[in-house]
Design an enzyme around this catalytic site. Structure first.
Site, mmCIF file in Angstrom:
data_model
loop_
_atom_site.group_PDB
_atom_site.id
_atom_site.type_symbol
_atom_site.label_atom_id
_atom_site.label_comp_id
_atom_site.label_asym_id
_atom_site.label_seq_id
_atom_site.Cartn_x
_atom_site.Cartn_y
_atom_site.Cartn_z
ATOM 1 N N MET A 71 -51.549 -83.041 -18.232
ATOM 2 C CA MET A 71 -52.556 -82.325 -19.021
ATOM 3 C C MET A 71 -53.745 -81.933 -18.159
ATOM 4 O O MET A 71 -54.242 -80.801 -18.229
ATOM 5 C CB MET A 71 -52.997 -83.175 -20.212
ATOM 6 N N PHE B 124 -52.973 -78.883 -15.861
ATOM 7 C CA PHE B 124 -52.953 -77.567 -16.489
ATOM 8 C C PHE B 124 -54.261 -77.199 -17.183
ATOM 9 O O PHE B 124 -54.551 -76.016 -17.333
ATOM 10 C CB PHE B 124 -51.772 -77.447 -17.459
ATOM 11 N N GLU B 125 -55.037 -78.148 -17.586
ATOM 12 C CA GLU B 125 -56.281 -77.836 -18.296
ATOM 13 C C GLU B 125 -57.460 -77.609 -17.356
ATOM 14 O O GLU B 125 -58.307 -76.787 -17.631
ATOM 15 C CB GLU B 125 -56.645 -78.955 -19.289
ATOM 16 N N SER B 126 -57.569 -78.350 -16.305
ATOM 17 C CA SER B 126 -58.769 -78.376 -15.477
ATOM 18 C C SER B 126 -59.923 -78.871 -16.332
ATOM 19 O O SER B 126 -59.774 -79.045 -17.528
ATOM 20 C CB SER B 126 -59.111 -77.025 -14.878
#
Length: 166
Positions: free
Chosen positions: A15, A18-20
């Site tokens: 997570m 992909f989120e940063s």
């Protein structure tokens, strides 16, 4: 069985990959105000607004709170219906975090997992490849990584995250 499951280190790393983390609110590719680890709303209520800022500590705490309160329980309800590995649980929480708990509950991933049809559930991650009605390359790769985690294919997971999630 699944009530003791929680997203493990690989799911959390997936997570985060992909989120940063953004400490100042921005508009995501669909135009939705977003902050922290991809959050569009705050645990205490209220939507994220452009101009909002938070600290790294707040971002991390809110991420953990939202996972525990909103997303893990949605996945646990499905996981209770069929034997569920920690990797499957983590992959489904990662999907739910990105598409929303309601989206996850109504998804074919949830339906096939609950029925114990794991191969079919694995293929259904790929259906969630759009944002704002547009197919996004990043979502294609993200769903492939989530499906790899779901089937415990850690080598593929590592490749799809450029070595960041092992």
């Amino acid at each position: 069985m699944s009530k003791t499951l929680k997203p493990g280190p690989r799911a959390l790393a997936l997570m985060h990959h992909f989120e940063s983390c953004a400490l100042t609110a921005y508009r995501d590719v669909a135009g939705v105000p977003t902050i922290g680890w991809g959050m569009t709303y705050y645990p205490a209520g209220g939507r994220v607004k452009i101009g909002d800022t938070i600290s790294q500590e707040q971002a991390d705490a809110m991420f953990e709170q939202l996972l525990a309160r909103d997303f893990s329980p949605a996945v646990a309800a499905v996981a209770e219906q069929a034997p569920t590995t920690p990797a499957q649980f983590g992959a489904m929480v990662a999907l739910a975090y990105n598409i929303g708990a309601a989206g996850f509950r109504g998804s074919s991933v949830a339906r096939y997992h609950a029925a114990g049809d794991y191969p079919k559930a694995t293929t259904k991650f790929a259906l969630w490849n759009k944002s704002g009605g547009v197919v996004r390359k990043g979502l294609i790769r993200r769903r492939a990584a989530e499906a790899a985690l779901y089937r415990s294919d850690f080598r593929a997971l590592t490749e799809l995250t450029h070595g960041e999630v092992q």
